[in-house]
Design an enzyme around this catalytic site. Structure first.
Site, short mmCIF file in Angstrom:
data_model
loop_
_atom_site.label_atom_id
_atom_site.label_comp_id
_atom_site.label_asym_id
_atom_site.label_seq_id
_atom_site.Cartn_x
_atom_site.Cartn_y
_atom_site.Cartn_z
N ALA A 63 5.15 -0.56 45.85
CA ALA A 63 6.16 -1.63 45.70
C ALA A 63 5.62 -2.92 46.28
O ALA A 63 4.78 -2.90 47.20
CB ALA A 63 7.43 -1.21 46.43
N GLY A 107 4.61 3.59 45.58
CA GLY A 107 5.07 3.54 44.19
C GLY A 107 3.92 3.68 43.19
O GLY A 107 4.13 4.11 42.06
N GLU A 110 3.48 7.27 42.85
CA GLU A 110 4.66 7.75 42.12
C GLU A 110 4.58 7.39 40.64
O GLU A 110 4.99 8.16 39.78
CB GLU A 110 5.93 7.18 42.76
N GLU A 130 4.71 5.25 52.87
CA GLU A 130 5.98 4.59 53.18
C GLU A 130 6.43 4.78 54.62
O GLU A 130 7.07 3.92 55.22
CB GLU A 130 7.10 5.09 52.23
#
Ligand code: CAA
Length: 256
Positions: A63, A107, A110, A130
């Site tokens: 992110a 992310g 992911e 994270e």
């Protein structure tokens, strides 16, 4: 400059994340462009397999921490409705290969995991860091990583935020192939072309059945597999595949 660059090379297409100055951090604009590009390719009958990639240094570093997280509150996060974008990618039925070089973190990891196959260059590094930001993976990491590598490895990776290299990712089953740095994208495209030559309806139903193995109990998965298996006996491509085998020739599949 576009945050996502699409190259159609029918029957495959390559979607390249293009924010190299921030290691392809997944801004909302990038995610919107990515979802639109993938959906358009998913609706394109001339494209039978998609490769998603970044650049040599980064697939995606997660992110966009600086623009998305600094001022964020639970309410602004909720209003951004991040889940919908990831669900839209998951619903695309054309197979998607993540070709990862460099960082695939948070992310980014992911995003690779929401694809159907992950391949890597020798320089790839995967991780869910994270925890170092005081948060947890929020785009499927705790679920998809655990279902892929099992509880104990997922726990260690997510609780420490440790980065793993391509070889370890291969050893734990996150990555299907590790290719040389100089050829990884060509190798991923060759893999995509191999899949693109297969009968599209069989590929689609196999993809759905395998996804169901992660999303349902064994009986429901077996039931779907059995029905899909029978259904394929009604396709022209099944006739073509069996006829080609019997007559010792190469099959040509049409997706019918
Ligand atoms: N968001 C925003 N900018 C990022 C970024 C990110 N995730 N990752 C890197 N950048 C930026 C850096 O700030 C830097 O910009 P400046 O030149 O303006 O300072 C530029 O990209 C290059 O990065 P570095 O100088 O840090 O490069 P490095 O080679 O020294 O380190 C790295 C690379 C280890 C990947 C490091 O950049 C890093 O740790 N990035 C953050 C990784 C991360 O924590 N990702 C998870 C985000 S949370 C998430 O993804 C939640 C979710 O589940 C959706």
């Amino acid at each position: 400059m576009s945050a996502v660059v699409v190259t159609r090379e029918p029957p495959i297409a390559v979607v390249r994340l293009n924010r190299p100055e921030v290691l392809n951090a997944l801004s909302e604009e990038l995610m919107d462009e990515l979802v639109s590009a993938l959906e358009a390719l998913g609706d394109d009958g001339g494209i039978r397999c998609i490769v998603v990639t970044g650049n040599e240094k980064a697939f995606a570093a997660g992110a966009d921490i600086k623009t998305a997280f600094v001022e964020a509150t639970p309410v602004t996060m909720l209003e951004r409705d991040l889940t919908t974008r990831w669900e839209r990618i998951r619903r695309i039925r054309t197979p998607i290969i993540a070709a990862v070089s460099g960082y695939a973190l948070g992310g980014g990891c992911e995003l690779a995991m929401v694809c159907d196959i992950i391949v890597a260059s020798e320089s790839a590094q995967f991780g869910q860091p994270e925890v170092n930001l005081g948060i947890i993976p929020g785009a499927g990491g705790t679920q998809r990583l655990t279902r892929t590598v099992g509880k104990y490895v997922a726990m260690e990776l997510i609780l420490t935020g440790r980065r793993i290299k391509a070889d370890e990712a291969k050893a734990i089953g996150l990555v299907a192939h590790v290719y040389p740095q100089s050829t990884y994208l060509d190798d991923a495209k060759a893999l995509a072309r191999t899949i693109a030559e297969k009968p599209p309806i069989a590929v689609r139903l196999a993809t759905e059945a395998i996804d169901l193995a992660l999303n349902s109990g064994l009986d429901a998965g077996l039931e779907f597999e059995r029905k899909a298996f029978y259904l394929l006996f009604a396709t022209e491509d099944k006739k073509e595949g069996v006829d080609a085998f019997v007559n010792k020739r190469k099959p040509v599949f049409k997706g019918r």
